[in-house]
Design a protein around this motif. Structure first.
Motif: not given
Lengths: 565, 565
Positions: A524, A526-531
């Motif tokens: 989460k 790396f994928a969600r928050l980072t995006a």
């Protein structure tokens, strides 16, 4: 890149042309690492003048990438050089301030790619702190003696136990949204909601309150684990350290091994390591990494492994690979694709995996496996197209086969090449491919690959320890394409095409396709928050001339485009 | 907003000033809805001249928001007006083309907020197709008779069964990355990897191959379920429809109810519905929604419920609330916060919930609950700060209490207001709060709220059907703050402060804090995929003057910033 301006947007300090991830405790300017019996203490005492780049001062224990490179290095030292450490205390060397977080001047002046890469690296380091607890049994206590703001609090969030001093002013805060119009960059929102399970409305209040939360409420809202009076602060920290050390399952008594500086030869188009070659083809925007298999048989005993120290082949290669990936991420932004090749005897790689399996309870074997796990995860979240070329003479077996499975595509040559003496390519699986190396989403790479049909995973399991040729590998679904010599030119066409696509679209596409299945806190982040963060870092409300990041500290209020998106 | 240019960046066609989500089959320009026995057929035959905005033609069954508004409406008709339908067939009314996806000229000319809102709505509609199968038992077959590109294939991905004609040219594709430098905007990447579980390297090839994949390989790679010759196409679709209809658990024999147009009075600062008032305070950037409780007791019987039709209070309110939320999202971009209020008798709301529980097997009761589930999810993913004000005379009970739990914060007044006759505010829980209304992450709102301490959930469960006053609600953790009349001014301060923050940072923060815990395909689409997409939609490589979206169709190649981020 010119001599004076690094890809980060700043000039690297001291005339350096590239960001170097190698350091050692004697060279630290910001952290002090001390080990007393089984208690390791990492003290943050940032040298204001020691910024990695020119143009800002690291006031109030604020940090930049250079500070975090030291932290990441210190963690590796604790893993390999101090196996007797059983608990880690993170604290500040400055009075009444723990850390002001990522330096705002640095962020305001950094390029978008550098901001994104910086956050990714600091995330990996914090995940490493949690992994140190989970995998090595070394829990972390964070001793917050004053202000822990933004990234300062996010560092604390990586700890197992957070102690906040109750002195009427010490507080934890995530002031990014109200102050800077960006998100906390190092997993803060996810750890608040998913690790500490702070109720969402409390989290909403917390993340929009510039001055943060202090005292009893910080504990009631689960933002910290305990709040203690200043007079009891040090003794509480020591007591908690003793308790957690006593509970640690780490069995690494005795001496560690030394991690000497990596031997590297850096030239314009290449970096040569002992077990790894990196070649840059800048016209084609390719970085080719050739991993070399073991030079011989594994050590005869664990004592021999310890004696070989940092020269132990899997340890050396993992350290070199890690350094190379970080170098490409930060210093070679134009690289479109990383091409993985290997050379050596696949059977020799399997022998090393067997040796590590047979000695899995030894502290050093465990740490070597753990390092590989983290390096492979670093590859998983690297925003470059990843391609494995499995050619005659290669050794993608066991641990090294994971690199092919981490790649977006793999091509394997059928048979041999005309006029070439190398044996036909084989890949080989081992136990290690079925559980030792989870991805950020918690699945093994093969488990994620075969999500549709678990029977495919069973079929692969049955082929362990065998040499698998190209056509068999394709039938088993282990590679993308098996091609003969005549069709191999397709690889060139593919790499050219890849370099012609939008780098951003590829980043987003790969981030979505690589991680099917479940999500973890780590995925989460790396994928969600980072995006979300990438998006916000790009928006004029943050980085425009009237944006909050640019106007911070000028006395002028930011001007926002008020449309909600 | 001026008369000529809508917030979308385009002029709305036919001189309309706002985007209206109300339509009905007789007014459709792009879809045909036909129900024959238990088989419903939705035929896409886009009117090129029927774009929602001026400035583009909807060639090759490409779509814009207007086309999708009709699709969403058709789904509601099937739910409520055609309870005898047990399977749905999606097909094209044009030869050799299923759909070219979202119209590129529309996207190239649209503002960033419109692109993001458009994708969110189309995602919700596709989730609705899947929910129709899952909750109502009406599976969808997608009959691909030709090209299904981009959003065209993404629409197919929402179906349970995809049939592709094998005519040597028909293909499915996601050409966004190679052609337009953006991501597929409607869940394509996530459904490819998580729903259809396409192997990641196959997915990589598929999503970077402009012309897509056809024939046998499309089935082998799991992109479609079956590939059939043109001569067998229609009979195969009919056969599959019969099979799925036979398996359907939908028990809604007999007549449906009619969904008449919503009665609305739209003025500059308000929209008045039958059970809902919307008031805009543009200076403070607030939209206040006041939900009115039921006018009386629930119907005496299911027959009476059916007779009341669209006037059945929970159905009417859900439709009105849905329309209002969409209106704010698309037409009122400057709204910073949505303030939810309610007025009425909480016991009367509970009585309706009991009525629906008692008749949960009746098709209409199930569809009404299903509509509320979807409207509440729409609120969950609305990028506005959500605030519930629970004041004397309010009725946040049962289903309506979910709105308070969906809010980022809730404030509840202790006691009464001086000079006010309204009874003190109470909230009340019912069975419906503990399972009927999952969020996109699969948890109930209370389950997600109390993730840290399941015992808090148990405590709340024990209070079902009781009137809970402000202080008790705070003790139970059901609200954020209980304030007395004197402190109520804090709400005003909070709302002012909220409006002063960066809208982007709030969007990202709320998207992260609202969904603790597990992820589902749905939450991945809204959180992870959407965020990447938002980022890419903002990048010069897509939308800059030399970007791919701007240059598409001009004959000029895009020029990219080649740095990978």
């Amino acid at each position: 890149m010119s001599d004076s301006a690094h890809a980060s947007g700043h000039s690297v300090a001291n005339g350096e042309r590239r960001i170097d991830f190698q350091t050692e405790p004697a060279r630290y300017r910001h952290w002090k690492l001390a080990v007393d019996g089984d208690v390791a203490t990492l003290t943050l005492d940032v040298d204001e003048k020691g910024g990695l780049f020119e143009g800002y001062e690291l006031k109030l224990n604020s940090y930049d990438l250079g500070v975090d490179i030291e932290l990441a290095d210190a963690l590796e030292r604790l893993r390999f050089e101090h196996p007797q450490a059983r608990v880690m205390v993170l604290r500040s060397g400055k009075a009444r301030v723990f850390s002001a977080g990522a330096n705002i001047r640095m962020l305001a002046g950094a390029t978008h790619p550098h901001k994104v890469n910086f956050c990714k690296f600091t995330n990996e380091t914090r995940n490493g702190i949690e992994d140190f607890s989970h995998s090595s049994g070394v829990a972390t206590i964070c001793a917050i003696n004053g202000t822990a703001a933004g990234g300062g609090y996010e560092l604390a969030l990586a700890a197992d136990h957070i102690v906040l001093v109750d002195d009427g002013s010490a507080a934890v805060s995530l002031p990014e949204v109200p102050l800077l119009a960006v998100l906390p960059g190092t997993g803060g929102l996810t750890r608040v909601s998913d690790k500490r399970k702070v109720r969402r409305d409390h989290a909403d209040v917390f993340c929009t309150t510039e001055e943060g939360i202090k005292g009893k409420r910080a504990a009631e809202w689960r933002l910290v684990d305990e709040v203690v009076q200043g007079s009891k602060f040090d003794e509480t920290i020591l007591l908690r350290a003793r308790e957690l050390a006593a509970k640690s399952k780490r069995g690494g008594a005795g001496e560690g091994i030394r991690l000497p500086p990596l031997k590297r030869t850096v030239s314009d188009d290449a970096v040569e390591y002992g077990s790894l070659s990196v070649a840059f083809d800048r016209a084609r925007r390719l970085a080719t990494l050739t991993l070399r298999g073991p030079p011989g048989a594994p050590p005869a005993s664990v004592d021999a492994m310890v004696s070989s120290g940092a020269a132990f082949w899997p340890l050396q290669l993992a350290r070199e690979l890690d350094d190379a990936i970080l170098h490409i991420r930060f210093n070679e932004l134009d690289t479109a694709a990383i091409v993985f090749k290997s050379s050596g005897d696949p059977a020799a790689v399997l022998a090393y995996d067997q040796f590590l399996d047979a000695n899995e309870d030894h502290w050093l074997a465990r740490e070597v496996r753990g390092l590989w796990k983290r390096v492979l995860k670093r590859i998983d979240v690297t925003s470059r197209s990843l391609v494995a070329l499995i050619e005659p003479g290669s050794c993608f077996a066991g641990t090294l086969a994971e690199i092919a499975f981490a790649s977006d595509r793999s091509y394997m040559l059928i048979g041999t090449r005309q006029g070439d003496n190398e044996p036909p390519a084989s890949i080989a699986l081992a136990d290690v491919n079925f559980g030792r190396y989870p991805m950020p989403n918690g699945l093994t790479r093969l488990g994620c690959r075969f999500l549709a049909n678990p029977s495919d995973l069973d079929a692969a399991t049955a082929e362990r320890e065998k040499m698998i040729d190209a056509e068999a590998a394709q039938n088993l679904g282990l590679i993308t394409f098996a091609l003969d010599d005549i069709d191999w030119d397709e690889v060139r066409v593919f790499l050219e095409e890849r370099a012609s696509f939008s780098p951003d679209a590829l980043t987003g596409m790969e981030a979505n396709l690589r991680f099917a299945g479940p999500e973890t806190m780590e995925s989460k982040i790396f994928a969600r928050l980072t995006a979300w963060q990438n998006w916000i870092f790009q928006r004029p409300n943050a980085i425009g001339e009237e944006g909050a990041l640019k106007r911070y500290g000028t006395g002028q209020k930011p001007v926002f485009d008020t449309r909600r998106v």
